[in-house]
Design a protein around this motif. Sequence first.
Motif, PDB file in Angstrom:
ATOM      1  N   ASP A  87       0.807  -1.222   0.000  1.00  0.00           N
ATOM      2  CA  ASP A  87       0.000   0.000   0.000  1.00  0.00           C
ATOM      3  C   ASP A  87       0.839   1.271   0.000  1.00  0.00           C
ATOM      4  OD1 ASP A  87      -2.397  -1.453   0.037  1.00  0.00           O
ATOM      5  OD2 ASP A  87      -2.332  -1.637   2.225  1.00  0.00           O
ATOM      6  N   GLY A  88       1.963   1.248  -0.707  1.00  0.00           N
ATOM      7  CA  GLY A  88       2.788   2.439  -0.824  1.00  0.00           C
ATOM      8  C   GLY A  88       3.603   2.779   0.403  1.00  0.00           C
ATOM      9  N   ARG A  89       3.693   1.881   1.350  1.00  0.00           N
ATOM     10  CA  ARG A  89       4.478   2.142   2.554  1.00  0.00           C
ATOM     11  C   ARG A  89       5.950   1.873   2.282  1.00  0.00           C
ATOM     12  NH1 ARG A  89       0.648  -1.236   6.367  1.00  0.00           N
ATOM     13  NH2 ARG A  89      -1.148   0.133   6.342  1.00  0.00           N
ATOM     14  N   SER A  90       6.790   2.627   2.974  1.00  0.00           N
ATOM     15  CA  SER A  90       8.233   2.419   2.863  1.00  0.00           C
ATOM     16  C   SER A  90       8.669   1.321   3.828  1.00  0.00           C
ATOM     17  CB  SER A  90       8.979   3.712   3.193  1.00  0.00           C
ATOM     18  OG  SER A  90       8.827   4.019   4.568  1.00  0.00           O
ATOM     19  N   ALA A  91       9.899   0.862   3.655  1.00  0.00           N
ATOM     20  CA  ALA A  91      10.448  -0.138   4.572  1.00  0.00           C
ATOM     21  C   ALA A  91      10.462   0.404   5.993  1.00  0.00           C
ATOM     22  CB  ALA A  91      11.852  -0.531   4.127  1.00  0.00           C
ATOM     23  N   MET A  92      10.763   1.684   6.154  1.00  0.00           N
ATOM     24  CA  MET A  92      10.771   2.297   7.477  1.00  0.00           C
ATOM     25  C   MET A  92       9.382   2.236   8.117  1.00  0.00           C
ATOM     26  SD  MET A  92      11.917   6.124   8.708  1.00  0.00           S
ATOM     27  CE  MET A  92      10.533   7.009   8.018  1.00  0.00           C
ATOM     28  N   GLN A  93       8.358   2.576   7.364  1.00  0.00           N
ATOM     29  CA  GLN A  93       7.001   2.544   7.902  1.00  0.00           C
ATOM     30  C   GLN A  93       6.606   1.127   8.299  1.00  0.00           C
ATOM     31  OE1 GLN A  93       5.346   4.422   4.426  1.00  0.00           O
ATOM     32  NE2 GLN A  93       4.787   6.253   5.608  1.00  0.00           N
ATOM     33  N   LEU A  94       6.984   0.164   7.495  1.00  0.00           N
ATOM     34  CA  LEU A  94       6.674  -1.226   7.819  1.00  0.00           C
ATOM     35  C   LEU A  94       7.445  -1.692   9.045  1.00  0.00           C
ATOM     36  CD1 LEU A  94       6.627  -2.578   4.188  1.00  0.00           C
ATOM     37  CD2 LEU A  94       4.653  -2.403   5.707  1.00  0.00           C
ATOM     38  N   ALA A  95       8.720  -1.345   9.120  1.00  0.00           N
ATOM     39  CA  ALA A  95       9.534  -1.746  10.270  1.00  0.00           C
ATOM     40  C   ALA A  95       9.002  -1.135  11.559  1.00  0.00           C
ATOM     41  CB  ALA A  95      10.988  -1.345  10.056  1.00  0.00           C
ATOM     42  N   ARG A  96       8.574   0.115  11.499  1.00  0.00           N
ATOM     43  CA  ARG A  96       8.016   0.775  12.687  1.00  0.00           C
ATOM     44  C   ARG A  96       6.726   0.099  13.141  1.00  0.00           C
ATOM     45  NH1 ARG A  96       8.111   7.053  11.432  1.00  0.00           N
ATOM     46  NH2 ARG A  96       9.417   7.547  13.210  1.00  0.00           N
ATOM     47  N   ALA A  97       6.022  -0.528  12.197  1.00  0.00           N
ATOM     48  CA  ALA A  97       4.781  -1.233  12.525  1.00  0.00           C
ATOM     49  C   ALA A  97       5.054  -2.677  12.951  1.00  0.00           C
ATOM     50  CB  ALA A  97       3.841  -1.206  11.330  1.00  0.00           C
ATOM     51  N   GLY A  98       6.332  -3.014  13.132  1.00  0.00           N
ATOM     52  CA  GLY A  98       6.681  -4.362  13.563  1.00  0.00           C
ATOM     53  C   GLY A  98       6.704  -5.382  12.441  1.00  0.00           C
ATOM     54  N   ARG A  99       6.845  -4.923  11.207  1.00  0.00           N
ATOM     55  CA  ARG A  99       6.810  -5.821  10.046  1.00  0.00           C
ATOM     56  C   ARG A  99       8.168  -5.931   9.352  1.00  0.00           C
ATOM     57  NH1 ARG A  99       1.621  -3.944   6.747  1.00  0.00           N
ATOM     58  NH2 ARG A  99       2.122  -5.829   5.580  1.00  0.00           N
TER      59      ARG A  99
END
Length: 116
Positions: A87-99
């Motif tokens: 959904d257009g998220r960056s690796a940073m955004q995913l990592a911050r979400a625990g992914r």
Amino acid sequence: MQIEQFEEAGCIDPWKIAAVLRTSADEIAMTAGLGRAAPQRRELIQPVRAQRRLRELIEVLDKVEPRFGSELMACSWFRSQPLSGFDGRSAMQLARAGRSQQVQAYVEAVDAGVCV
């Protein structure tokens, strides 16, 4: 980027990561999903969650650095490049979400030619 080069007294030190990436420890904390005050207070860096986030950041950067040719470019990709299928998220955004594990799996799939 080897995790051992960033450790001091058994903990990953955001100041050492910041020195390699030519940024501030506050930026490293923000990139890893920690509070901006974390580098200023050692007790905020020592918990397992904070250490895991810093370790995951280094692991992802280590995987993508050969593709980009430098740690700085790898960090730029981590922070800003939207990943397809997320959904257009960056690796940073995913990592911050625990992914972070999903980011690593994505990188491995791209390297294997499975997805782009």
